[in-house]
Design a protein around this motif. Structure first.
Motif, short mmCIF file in Angstrom:
data_model
loop_
_atom_site.label_atom_id
_atom_site.label_comp_id
_atom_site.label_asym_id
_atom_site.label_seq_id
_atom_site.Cartn_x
_atom_site.Cartn_y
_atom_site.Cartn_z
N GLN A 43 0.81 -1.21 0.00
CA GLN A 43 0.00 0.00 0.00
C GLN A 43 0.85 1.27 0.00
O GLN A 43 0.43 2.30 -0.50
CB GLN A 43 -0.95 0.00 1.22
N SER A 44 2.05 1.17 0.55
CA SER A 44 2.96 2.33 0.60
C SER A 44 3.97 2.31 -0.54
O SER A 44 4.66 3.31 -0.76
CB SER A 44 3.70 2.36 1.94
N PHE B 91 6.82 10.02 -5.15
CA PHE B 91 7.50 11.06 -4.37
C PHE B 91 6.83 11.23 -3.01
O PHE B 91 7.50 11.31 -1.97
CB PHE B 91 7.48 12.37 -5.15
N PHE B 92 5.51 11.29 -2.97
CA PHE B 92 4.82 11.49 -1.71
C PHE B 92 4.90 10.25 -0.82
O PHE B 92 4.87 10.37 0.41
CB PHE B 92 3.37 11.92 -1.95
N ASN C 238 6.35 10.53 2.94
CA ASN C 238 5.70 9.97 4.13
C ASN C 238 6.62 8.98 4.85
O ASN C 238 6.58 8.86 6.07
CB ASN C 238 4.40 9.28 3.73
N ASP C 239 7.44 8.28 4.09
CA ASP C 239 8.34 7.30 4.70
C ASP C 239 9.50 7.96 5.42
O ASP C 239 9.87 7.55 6.51
CB ASP C 239 8.87 6.35 3.63
N THR D 83 12.64 23.62 -3.23
CA THR D 83 12.66 22.92 -1.96
C THR D 83 13.48 21.67 -2.07
O THR D 83 13.69 21.17 -3.15
CB THR D 83 11.24 22.55 -1.49
N ASN D 84 13.92 21.16 -0.96
CA ASN D 84 14.73 19.95 -0.92
C ASN D 84 13.88 18.80 -0.39
O ASN D 84 13.41 18.83 0.73
CB ASN D 84 15.92 20.20 0.01
N GLU D 85 13.62 17.81 -1.25
CA GLU D 85 12.93 16.56 -0.93
C GLU D 85 11.43 16.71 -0.75
O GLU D 85 10.66 16.03 -1.37
CB GLU D 85 13.51 15.90 0.33
#
Length: 325
Positions: free
Chosen positions: A86-87, A241-242, A246-247, A268-270
C-alpha cells in the motif's frame, strides 16, 4: 576513491518505476538496510518482489530473497525482506556483512530477475580505516525543484564554483559561476550564496526524469579535491514522491529565490509543504460531481412530490359528487 565507485555507478540500471540508492558503503560485520520505492499499481502491489546479486558478467542475477518465501541457503539467518504494497516500499536488510558481499544487486518486481522492473544498487563493504560516506541522496518529483548544498574550500573561495553530472567519460559540466543565466539551461540551474562562506547552493527547477543521476559540485572539481561532494538525485513521479515523503518523515520549508523582478522560482529539498493545498485541489474533481449529483437528486424528489400532490387534488374533485346530466 569515491570517484572510482562513481565510474561504475553510471552503468547501473535504474527502472522508471523502481527507485533505490545507487551506492551504499558499509563496514564489515555490520548490517545495511536498502529501501526500494515503487509505483503502487495493482500489478506492482501483487507482483513478486526480489533481491538478487548480479554475476560478474551481469547476464544473470542470483536470487537472495523474494516474497515467494525463498531465501538462498548462503544467506539464511542474515537477510530479511519486508514489503509494504500500500505504501510502495520494499525493504531489504543484510546483516553480518563480509567482504564478499561487495557487489551489484537488483531490487525488482517480476517473475524473472532478468526481466521486469528493477533498480540497481552497488553495495561496497569496507574493511580498512577512513571509510568514505555513501553519497547523499535527494528525492525530487517531475516538474518540481530541489536544492543542493555544495562545499567551498575557504582557501579557494574565489575559485569558480561548478556543478557537473557524472558520466562514463567523466564529469560533464552542467553549470558554473562563469556562465550567464542564458547558458544555465535556460534558468533551470541557479547558483546562490549558502548559509556561510563555506557553502553555496544549486537549485534545479522544472525537474525531468532524465535529471536523475550522480552529481558532483564544489570548487576546483579536481579528482582529489576535498571541497567537493557527490550527490545522487532521483526524480520520481508525484505519487512515488509522496510515498517517499511519508516514509522519510522529513519536511523542508519552501524557499523562494528571485531571478528577476518579473519572475521567481520556488525551490525545496525533498519535501513540499504544499501537500495540504495540493490535496485540497485534488479533491475538487471528486467533491464537485457529488454535489451536482445531490442537486439532481433533490430536483427529482421535488418533481415527484409535486406530481403526487397534483394527483391527490384531482382525486378529491372526483369524490365531490355526481355530475348533473
Amino acid at each position: 576513491m569515491m570517484n572510482t565507485f562513481i565510474f561504475f555507478l553510471v552503468l547501473i540500471h535504474v527502472s522508471g518505476t523502481l527507485y533505490a540508492p545507487r551506492l551504499l558503503i558499509s563496514r564489515a560485520g555490520r548490517s545495511v538496510t536498502i529501501k526500494c520505492y515503487y509505483e503502487t499499481t495493482s500489478a506492482n502491489r501483487h507482483g513478486r518482489k526480489y533481491w538478487c546479486k548480479e554475476s560478474t558478467n551481469r547476464h544473470s542475477c542470483q536470487t537472495i530473497i523474494s516474497t515467494n518465501d525463498f531465501i538462498h541457503k548462503d544467506y539464511e539467518g542474515r537477510v530479511s525482506m519486508h514489503d509494504s504494497p500500500q505504501s510502495g516500499i520494499l525493504q531489504v536488510t543484510m546483516a553480518q556483512l563480509v567482504k564478499t558481499d561487495s557487489s551489484n544487486y537488483r531490487c525488482g518486481i517480476g517473475n524473472k530477475n532478468a526481466y521486469g522492473f528493477y533498480a540497481g544498487v552497488n553495495l561496497t563493504i569496507w574493511e580498512g580505516p577512513n571509510m568514505p560516506k555513501s553519497p547523499e541522496i535527494l528525492w525530487g518529483k517531475v516538474r518540481g525543484s530541489v536544492m543542493i548544498q555544495c562545499p567551498v574550500e575557504t582557501a579557494k573561495s574565489s575559485m569558480r564554483r561548478s556543478f557537473c553530472k557524472m558520466r562514463r567519460s567523466g564529469c560533464s559540466l552542467i553549470a558554473d559561476t562563469s556562465m550567464n543565466k542564458g547558458k544555465q539551461q535556460e534558468g533551470r540551474i541557479i547558483f546562490t550564496a549558502g548559509n556561510s562562506s563555506e557553502t553555496f547552493k544549486v537549485f534545479i527547477n522544472k525537474l525531468r526524469k532524465e535529471d536523475s543521476g550522480m552529481y558532483k559540485c564544489g570548487t576546483g572539481m579536481s579528482d582529489d579535491n576535498a571541497s567537493s561532494s557527490i550527490i545522487q538525485l532521483e526524480v520520481t513521479e508525484e505519487l512515488v514522491f509522496f510515498n517517499i515523503v511519508n516514509d522519510t518523515a522529513t519536511t523542508y520549508e519552501p524557499q523562494t529565490i528571485w531571478t528577476s523582478p518579473q519572475s521567481y522560482v520556488t525551490a525545496t529539498n525533498e519535501v513540499y509543504k504544499q501537500r495540504l493545498s495540493e490535496t485540497e485541489l485534488n479533491l475538487l474533481p471528486i467533491v464537485i460531481p457529488i454535489l451536482l449529483g445531490f442537486l439532481v437528486l433533490a430536483a427529482a424528489v421535488i418533481i415527484v412530490f409535486l406530481k403526487i400532490r397534483k394527483r391527490k387534488k384531482g382525486g378529491w374533485l372526483d369524490l365531490a359528487g355526481p355530475k348533473c346530466v
